[in-house]
Design a protein around this motif. Structure first.
Motif, mmCIF file in Angstrom:
data_model
loop_
_atom_site.group_PDB
_atom_site.id
_atom_site.type_symbol
_atom_site.label_atom_id
_atom_site.label_comp_id
_atom_site.label_asym_id
_atom_site.label_seq_id
_atom_site.Cartn_x
_atom_site.Cartn_y
_atom_site.Cartn_z
ATOM 1 N N LEU A 253 0.650 -1.576 -0.093
ATOM 2 C CA LEU A 253 0.006 0.377 -0.220
ATOM 3 C C LEU A 253 0.838 1.339 0.518
ATOM 4 O O LEU A 253 0.343 2.293 -0.709
ATOM 5 N N ALA A 254 1.928 0.970 0.734
ATOM 6 C CA ALA A 254 3.010 2.539 0.872
ATOM 7 C C ALA A 254 3.094 2.293 -0.434
ATOM 8 O O ALA A 254 3.675 4.344 -0.886
ATOM 9 N N LEU A 255 4.065 1.385 -1.876
ATOM 10 C CA LEU A 255 4.465 1.733 -2.566
ATOM 11 C C LEU A 255 3.559 1.903 -3.651
ATOM 12 O O LEU A 255 3.340 2.811 -4.538
ATOM 13 N N SER A 256 2.190 1.784 -3.048
ATOM 14 C CA SER A 256 0.642 2.241 -4.206
ATOM 15 C C SER A 256 0.659 3.345 -3.967
ATOM 16 O O SER A 256 -0.488 4.459 -4.630
ATOM 17 N N SER A 257 1.396 4.293 -3.197
ATOM 18 C CA SER A 257 0.378 5.471 -2.485
ATOM 19 C C SER A 257 0.589 7.069 -3.682
ATOM 20 O O SER A 257 1.370 6.621 -4.763
ATOM 21 N N GLU A 258 -0.026 7.745 -3.896
ATOM 22 C CA GLU A 258 -0.055 8.561 -4.806
ATOM 23 C C GLU A 258 1.070 9.053 -4.543
ATOM 24 O O GLU A 258 1.649 9.731 -6.367
ATOM 25 N N LYS A 259 1.581 9.721 -4.187
ATOM 26 C CA LYS A 259 3.322 10.240 -3.667
ATOM 27 C C LYS A 259 4.517 9.889 -3.972
ATOM 28 O O LYS A 259 5.137 10.157 -4.641
ATOM 29 N N HIS A 260 3.932 8.125 -4.260
ATOM 30 C CA HIS A 260 5.217 7.479 -5.359
ATOM 31 C C HIS A 260 4.787 7.049 -6.493
ATOM 32 O O HIS A 260 4.017 7.367 -6.645
ATOM 33 N N VAL A 261 6.207 7.238 -6.753
ATOM 34 C CA VAL A 261 6.197 6.965 -8.128
ATOM 35 C C VAL A 261 5.849 5.405 -8.808
ATOM 36 O O VAL A 261 5.991 4.750 -8.157
ATOM 37 N N HIS A 262 5.896 5.255 -10.173
ATOM 38 C CA HIS A 262 5.397 4.558 -10.620
ATOM 39 C C HIS A 262 7.438 3.112 -10.628
ATOM 40 O O HIS A 262 7.487 2.882 -10.594
ATOM 41 N N LEU A 263 6.275 2.120 -9.400
ATOM 42 C CA LEU A 263 7.663 1.035 -9.234
ATOM 43 C C LEU A 263 7.409 -0.091 -10.531
ATOM 44 O O LEU A 263 6.430 -0.353 -11.253
#
Length: 438
Positions: A253-263
């Protein structure tokens, strides 16, 4: 000597010179002219006068040892040897001669690098053998890089994980020096090391804006909370590799947050240390959030489990793209893979047993519509089922690595006939792989 000019004889020699002396003088003049011509050519081809930009280009294509020899030619080449551009990327090879056949970076060169070029280093890796002494030497070098600003750092054990044998405090102290002084780390590969949660906090505090790649499989001192701290703060993270015990719903969920770039890449190693080990489950909703946020990300999973440990896996849809089974896997598990892995691109099965995988392969071909590569080792598949599998997948199968021992002849196809039928559906010539006879 005489020559004819206007019908008169003219002598080159002075009246007082005898013919032998005149010949000596002429030979001397010719020798001096020849030496002058050679000197002129030497000046025209003086290698010491090559422009620094050209020397840099040449030196960049030379192995380090050849570069060191070339630096002894002249002062200009020695200066070129120490140009900062040549020391931005360096691999320290640390081996014990008594126990390793690999080459090692000379200790004198290491001292020179630390003294003159530590502030030039940007892309650094340490390749060590299986000895604890080599790993400790790597830590000693790291602790001296106080003036550097590294962009990438890789710690590589060529045999067993020798960094795990180093005292934890020594390793953490050396690694912290780099984390604090670099400020711009973008790539960090620290698999099989005693890195821990506090050191990851130091990494995040100093490099959160630049970190893009983090590989830390088999790091037993890191907790799920530690890796979650990285995901929460390093919003530019694009590639992540870790063990399954660090994977959690909160991390996804942290990696999917709006402020995170696309993994782009997520690699998970699922390794069983002891038979019967328990593994937790990941919710389907957490995987769905990852796919919504990063629809093109690659999920790579390596499984090294015993057959009775697959209970928590492949019961719900999972967005895995590259799947590798390093140990024997049951027909039941492969059947679940065919039902719940619609994004699967590559599948490698090292071993299965003596029960044919006909139904499982057909199911995978039917539901995994993006599958383009498959490898089968110690398995069994009937020739008819294999042809049907290839026919369903068609020409999207760019890699098809099947051992000849896997294919079981039946009433429709023999081993001599199957390669023609498979080649027809692939649109290219195909043969099964052969086991070497030596």
């Amino acid at each position: 000597m005489k020559r004819i000019k206007g019908g008169e004889e003219v002598s080159n020699a002075c009246p007082s010179e005898s013919p032998p002396e005149a010949c000596k003088k002429v030979r001397k003049q010719m020798s001096e002219e020849s030496e002058a011509a050679v000197a002129g050519e030497s000046r025209a081809c003086d290698w010491s006068l090559l422009p620094q930009e050209l020397l840099l280009h040449i030196f960049q294509h030379l192995p380090l040892l050849d570069r060191a020899y070339a630096s002894q030619v002249c002062r200009g080449w020695n200066q070129a040897f120490h140009m900062p551009e040549l020391w931005r990327c360096f691999e320290f090879e640390l081996n014990q001669p008594a126990s390793s056949y690999l080459k090692a970076t000379h200790p004198d060169l290491i001292k020179q690098i630390i003294k003159r070029h530590s502030n030039h280093l940007q892309y650094v890796s340490f390749k060590v053998d299986s000895s604890t002494e080599s790993a400790e030497a790597a830590c000693d070098i790291l602790s001296q890089l106080v003036n550097c600003s590294l962009k990438t750092l890789g710690l590589i054990s060529t045999a067993r994980p020798s960094f795990m044998e180093v005292p934890k405090s020594h390793f953490i102290s050396a690694l912290t020096v780099v984390f604090v002084n670099s400020k711009s780390l973008s790539s960090l590969k620290i698999d099989d090391t005693p890195v821990d949660d506090p050191s990851l906090k130091v990494l995040v505090a100093n490099n959160s804006d630049t970190l893009k790649l983090l590989k830390m499989s088999s790091c037993p001192h890191v907790s799920p909370a530690g890796i979650l701290c990285v995901a929460d703060q390093c919003h530019g993270l694009r590639e992540l590799a870790l063990n399954y015990h660090l994977l959690s719903d909160e991390l996804l969920l942290a990696l999917s947050s709006e402020k995170h770039v696309h993994l782009e890449h997520l690699r998970i190693d699922v390794v069983s240390e002891n038979p019967g080990q328990h593994f937790h489950s990941i919710k389907k909703s957490s995987w769905d959030a990852m796919v919504r946020h990063s629809p093109k990300f690659n999920l790579v999973m390596y499984f090294f489990l015993y057959e009775d440990e697959f209970g928590p896996f492949f019961n719900d849809e999972i967005p895995v793209t590259h799947l590798y089974f390093g140990r024997s896997v049951s027909k039941e598990v492969l059947g679940r893979v065919g039902l719940h892995c619609p994004r699967l691109v590559e599948l490698v099965v090292c071993a299965n047993g003596l029960r044919p995988l006909d139904e499982e392969l057909i199911r995978i071909a039917k539901h995994c519509t993006q599958l383009s590569a498959i490898g089968l080792g110690e398995c069994e598949v009937s020739c008819s089922a294999f042809v049907e599998f290839v026919k369903m997948c068609g020409r999207r199968l760019s890699q098809l690595s099947i051992m000849e021992e896997v294919l079981i002849p039946d009433h429709k196809y023999s081993l001599d006939e199957i390669h023609w039928e498979v080649s027809k559906h692939l649109g290219r010539v195909w043969f099964p792989d052969m086991m070497p006879t030596w």
